[in-house]
Design a protein around this motif. Structure first.
Motif, short mmCIF file in Angstrom:
data_model
loop_
_atom_site.label_atom_id
_atom_site.label_comp_id
_atom_site.label_asym_id
_atom_site.label_seq_id
_atom_site.Cartn_x
_atom_site.Cartn_y
_atom_site.Cartn_z
N ASP A 14 -13.92 1.28 34.61
CA ASP A 14 -14.14 0.35 35.72
C ASP A 14 -14.90 -0.89 35.24
N ASP A 15 -16.00 -0.66 34.53
CA ASP A 15 -16.82 -1.78 34.04
C ASP A 15 -16.06 -2.63 33.03
N LEU A 16 -15.34 -1.97 32.12
CA LEU A 16 -14.59 -2.71 31.10
C LEU A 16 -13.50 -3.56 31.73
N LEU A 17 -12.80 -3.01 32.71
CA LEU A 17 -11.76 -3.79 33.40
C LEU A 17 -12.37 -4.98 34.14
N LEU A 54 -5.76 6.64 23.93
CA LEU A 54 -7.13 6.18 23.75
C LEU A 54 -7.16 4.97 22.80
N THR A 55 -6.41 5.06 21.72
CA THR A 55 -6.34 3.96 20.77
C THR A 55 -5.76 2.72 21.42
N ALA A 56 -4.68 2.89 22.18
CA ALA A 56 -4.04 1.74 22.84
C ALA A 56 -4.97 1.09 23.85
N ILE A 57 -5.70 1.90 24.62
CA ILE A 57 -6.64 1.34 25.59
C ILE A 57 -7.71 0.53 24.88
N CYS A 58 -8.25 1.08 23.80
CA CYS A 58 -9.29 0.37 23.04
C CYS A 58 -8.75 -0.92 22.42
N GLU A 59 -7.51 -0.89 21.95
CA GLU A 59 -6.92 -2.11 21.39
C GLU A 59 -6.74 -3.17 22.46
N VAL A 60 -6.21 -2.79 23.61
CA VAL A 60 -5.98 -3.76 24.69
C VAL A 60 -7.30 -4.33 25.20
N LEU A 61 -8.29 -3.47 25.38
CA LEU A 61 -9.59 -3.91 25.91
C LEU A 61 -10.53 -4.44 24.83
N GLY A 66 -16.69 4.55 22.08
CA GLY A 66 -18.02 4.71 22.66
C GLY A 66 -18.31 3.73 23.78
N ASP A 67 -17.58 2.62 23.83
CA ASP A 67 -17.71 1.69 24.96
C ASP A 67 -17.00 2.24 26.19
N LEU A 68 -15.96 3.01 25.95
CA LEU A 68 -15.12 3.55 27.02
C LEU A 68 -15.63 4.88 27.56
N LEU A 69 -16.11 5.75 26.67
CA LEU A 69 -16.53 7.10 27.05
C LEU A 69 -17.94 7.38 26.56
N SER A 70 -18.68 8.14 27.36
CA SER A 70 -19.98 8.63 26.92
C SER A 70 -20.15 10.04 27.48
N VAL A 71 -21.12 10.74 26.96
CA VAL A 71 -21.41 12.11 27.41
C VAL A 71 -22.74 12.08 28.12
N ARG A 72 -22.71 12.52 29.37
CA ARG A 72 -23.94 12.60 30.16
C ARG A 72 -24.35 14.08 30.18
#
Length: 78
Positions: A14-17, A54-61, A66-72
């Motif tokens: 959401d934040d990245l978009l 995951l790779t494609a999303i990171c390339e496009v964005l 680690g910017d896309l996913l984190s562990v809480r």
């Protein structure tokens, strides 16, 4: 479905978009998946993601995983 005990992966799509002024539909088209699949990921309902997606999303964005996913950490309830 509740997260596995002891951890929860959180998606920051959401934040990245928003930062990039991009819609779910535009990302889905650029990545080659359905908007529903992007929404499932964005809303933290995904149970798995292919490395190729995951790779494609990171390339496009232009971000790192680690910017896309984190562990809480989740405290177990007693």
């Amino acid at each position: 479905m509740p997260p596995e005990e002891g951890h929860e992966v959180v998606c920051h799509l959401d934040d990245l978009l928003a930062d990039r002024g991009m819609t779910v539909a535009a990302l889905a088209e650029a990545v080659g998946v359905t908007p529903v699949n992007i929404s499932v990921l964005k809303n933290d309902r995904a149970r798995a993601i292919r490395f190729s997606t995951l790779t494609a999303i990171c390339e496009v964005l232009q971000c790192q995983v680690g910017d896309l996913l984190s562990v809480r950490s989740v405290q177990p309830t007693s």
